[in-house]
Scaffold this active site. Structure first.
Site, mmCIF file in Angstrom:
data_model
loop_
_atom_site.group_PDB
_atom_site.id
_atom_site.type_symbol
_atom_site.label_atom_id
_atom_site.label_comp_id
_atom_site.label_asym_id
_atom_site.label_seq_id
_atom_site.Cartn_x
_atom_site.Cartn_y
_atom_site.Cartn_z
ATOM 1 N N VAL A 1 -0.179 15.847 78.203
ATOM 2 C CA VAL A 1 0.057 16.313 79.569
ATOM 3 C C VAL A 1 -0.777 17.551 79.936
ATOM 4 O O VAL A 1 -0.746 17.996 81.079
ATOM 5 C CB VAL A 1 1.554 16.570 79.885
ATOM 6 C CG1 VAL A 1 2.362 15.289 79.838
ATOM 7 C CG2 VAL A 1 2.130 17.633 78.967
ATOM 8 N N TYR B 1 2.117 6.658 76.622
ATOM 9 C CA TYR B 1 3.465 6.609 77.182
ATOM 10 C C TYR B 1 3.751 5.198 77.696
ATOM 11 O O TYR B 1 3.386 4.225 77.045
ATOM 12 C CB TYR B 1 3.636 7.655 78.301
ATOM 13 C CG TYR B 1 2.971 8.972 78.017
ATOM 14 C CD1 TYR B 1 3.311 9.708 76.892
ATOM 15 C CD2 TYR B 1 2.000 9.484 78.863
ATOM 16 C CE1 TYR B 1 2.704 10.927 76.631
ATOM 17 C CE2 TYR B 1 1.392 10.704 78.608
ATOM 18 C CZ TYR B 1 1.748 11.417 77.483
ATOM 19 O OH TYR B 1 1.139 12.603 77.231
ATOM 20 N N LYS C 1 0.290 14.758 68.382
ATOM 21 C CA LYS C 1 1.174 13.802 67.700
ATOM 22 C C LYS C 1 0.397 12.902 66.735
ATOM 23 O O LYS C 1 0.970 12.360 65.789
ATOM 24 C CB LYS C 1 1.951 12.984 68.741
ATOM 25 C CG LYS C 1 2.964 13.870 69.481
ATOM 26 C CD LYS C 1 3.652 13.198 70.661
ATOM 27 C CE LYS C 1 4.628 14.191 71.299
ATOM 28 N NZ LYS C 1 5.055 13.891 72.636
ATOM 29 N N SER D 1 0.466 16.287 73.682
ATOM 30 C CA SER D 1 0.838 15.140 72.836
ATOM 31 C C SER D 1 -0.288 14.593 71.969
ATOM 32 O O SER D 1 -0.016 13.752 71.106
ATOM 33 C CB SER D 1 1.379 14.006 73.704
ATOM 34 O OG SER D 1 2.732 14.219 73.938
ATOM 35 N N TYR E 1 7.727 21.779 66.820
ATOM 36 C CA TYR E 1 7.181 20.713 67.685
ATOM 37 C C TYR E 1 6.390 21.327 68.853
ATOM 38 O O TYR E 1 5.253 20.936 69.130
ATOM 39 C CB TYR E 1 8.341 19.837 68.195
ATOM 40 C CG TYR E 1 7.956 18.942 69.348
ATOM 41 C CD1 TYR E 1 7.309 17.730 69.131
ATOM 42 C CD2 TYR E 1 8.214 19.314 70.676
ATOM 43 C CE1 TYR E 1 6.919 16.921 70.187
ATOM 44 C CE2 TYR E 1 7.832 18.510 71.738
ATOM 45 C CZ TYR E 1 7.187 17.322 71.479
ATOM 46 O OH TYR E 1 6.793 16.529 72.538
HETATM 47 N N1 GLU Z 1 5.031 19.150 74.730
HETATM 48 C C1 GLU Z 1 5.146 18.114 75.720
HETATM 49 C C2 GLU Z 1 6.583 17.655 75.820
HETATM 50 O O1 GLU Z 1 7.249 17.603 74.835
HETATM 51 C C3 GLU Z 1 4.248 16.989 75.328
HETATM 52 C C4 GLU Z 1 4.230 15.908 76.354
HETATM 53 C C5 GLU Z 1 2.975 15.129 76.369
HETATM 54 O O2 GLU Z 1 1.864 15.640 76.273
HETATM 55 O O3 GLU Z 1 3.134 13.928 76.488
HETATM 56 O O4 GLU Z 1 7.073 17.355 76.870
#
Ligand code: GLU
Length: 306
Positions: A260, A242, A68, A65, A190
Site C-alpha cells: 500500500v 490482495y 511479506k 506488504s 509485523y
Molecule cells: N502494513 C499494512 C497493513 O497491515 C500493509 C498493507 C499492504 O501493504 O497491503 O495494513
C-alpha cells in the site's frame, strides 16, 4: 536482438500519463498520507546485471506488504512444510485486512500475503530467531547488497497507533491458538517489517534472488532450495495482489507483490525483476500506474510467463 527496455519503459510512461492523477495514496496509515502522490519510479534489473531506471527509481519508500515475501522466505527456511499447518496457500478473494474469512476458517489464514497470514509468519520469526529485527534487516540488506536499507520507526509507529484492524486479526489468531508470542510483540514486529524503506532499484535487485529460481537461494543466513523458491513465486502469482491477484495475473502475467506504499515488484523467471513505485492506489490497494505500466510492458515486450 536485445530488447531495448529503457526505450520501451520511457515510452510507456508517456503513454500512461492520462492515468497519472487517478487514485490516491493510502491514508489509513497517517505517515503514508504525507508522501507525494505524484512520485513515479521504475527499475528493471536483469539476471546478467543490467539495470534500467526511470524517474524516482532511487528514492526510498515504505515497502509495506512487499515485505511479506521476505518474511515468508525466512519462515519457510526455518520451518519448511510445517509452516503450511498454520497458514494456507490459496488466494483469499477478499481484502488484505479482512476478518470475516479468518473467523469462519478458525484462525488459519488463507495465505501468507494477506495480513492475517503475514502476522502468523511474523510470529514464526519471533519464535525462532534470537534477534528477529536485525536478522530481517540483514537478510534484506544482503539480498539487495545495500547496507543503507533500514526500517522507518515513524511509519511503524504511525501504523501501530491506528492499527485497530490488524490488532483484531491478531487477537482472533491468538484466540484460535495460532500465535505463540504476545499479540503486542507480534504486531510491533509485523509493522516494523512493513515500514522498511527501499527504492525500486533495491527491490528489483532483491527480487532477482526469486527470479533466479533455478539456483539455490543463499542470502543473509537464509537458505532455500529451488523448489521452495518456486513455491514462493507461485504464491506471488496467485495471492500477491490482495483480491486483485487474478486481475494482475490476467493483465500482467508475471508473479509479483504489491504494497500500500504504492510499490509493485514482479519477476520474469530466469530473466529479470522489475519494480515500480507510484503511490496513487485503486480501491483494492494496488498502485494504478504500477499496474498499467507493467501490463503495457509485458504486452509490448511479449515477456510474460503465459
Ligand atoms: N502494513 C499494512 C497493513 O497491515 C500493509 C498493507 C499492504 O501493504 O497491503 O495494513
Amino acid at each position: 536482438m536485445q530488447t531495448n527496455y529503457q526505450e520501451i519503459l520511457e515510452n510507456i510512461v508517456i503513454e500512461m500519463q492520462p492515468f497519472a492523477k487517478e487514485g490516491k495514496q493510502a491514508d489509513y496509515i497517517p505517515a503514508l498520507a504525507k508522501v507525494d502522490p505524484d512520485k513515479l519510479g521504475i527499475c528493471l534489473t536483469t539476471v546478467s546485471g543490467e539495470t534500467y531506471k526511470i524517474g524516482d527509481a532511487d528514492e526510498k519508500f515504505s515497502i509495506q506488504s512487499i515485505s511479506k515475501v521476505f518474511s515468508l522466505a525466512i519462515a519457510l527456511s526455518l520451518e519448511g512444510k510445517e509452516l503450511w499447518k498454520r497458514v494456507g496457500k490459496e488466494p483469499s478473494g477478499s481484502a488484505f485486512n479482512s476478518l470475516v474469512q479468518l473467523e469462519y476458517e478458525h484462525g488459519i489464514p488463507r495465505n501468507p500475503f494477506i495480513n492475517a497470514g503475514a502476522i502468523v509468519v511474523a510470529d514464526v520469526l519471533l519464535t525462532h530467531l534470537k534477534d528477529p529485527k536485525s536478522f530481517f534487516l540483514q537478510f534484506v540488506r544482503s539480498l539487495c547488497d545495500n547496507q543503507s536499507i533500514d526500517y522507518s520507526p515513524e511509519v511503524a509507529e504511525s501504523e501501530l497507533a491506528c492499527g485497530y484492524l490488524n490488532a483484531s486479526i491478531a487477537y482472533l489468531l491468538k484466540y484460535h491458538g495460532n500465535l505463540q508470542n504476545e499479540v503486542k510483540d507480534v504486531l510491533e514486529f509485523y509493522s516494523l517489517m512493513c515500514s522498511m524503506m527501499m527504492s525500486c532499484t533495491d527491490l528489483s535487485r532483491a527480487f532477482l534472488a526469486f527470479a533466479e529460481s533455478n539456483k539455490p537461494f543463499c542470502h543473509g543466513g537464509v537458505e532455500l532450495t529451488p523448489s521452495r523458491v518456486k513455491r514462493i513465486n507461485a504464491i506471488m502469482q496467485t495471492c500477491g495482489f490482495y483480491d486483485e491477484a487474478g486481475e494482475f495475473s490476467f493483465l500482467v502475467g508475471l508473479p509479483g507483490k504489491s504494497g500500500v506504499g504504492g510499490g509493485i515488484v514482479a519477476i520474469y523467471p530466469s530473466k529479470y525483476a522489475i519494480a515500480t513505485w507510484s503511490p496513487r492506489l485503486n480501491n483494492k490497494g494496488n498502485s494504478i500506474m504500477g499496474m498499467k505500466i507493467l501490463e503495457e510492458f509485458t504486452t509490448q515486450t511479449s515477456e510474460s510467463i503465459f
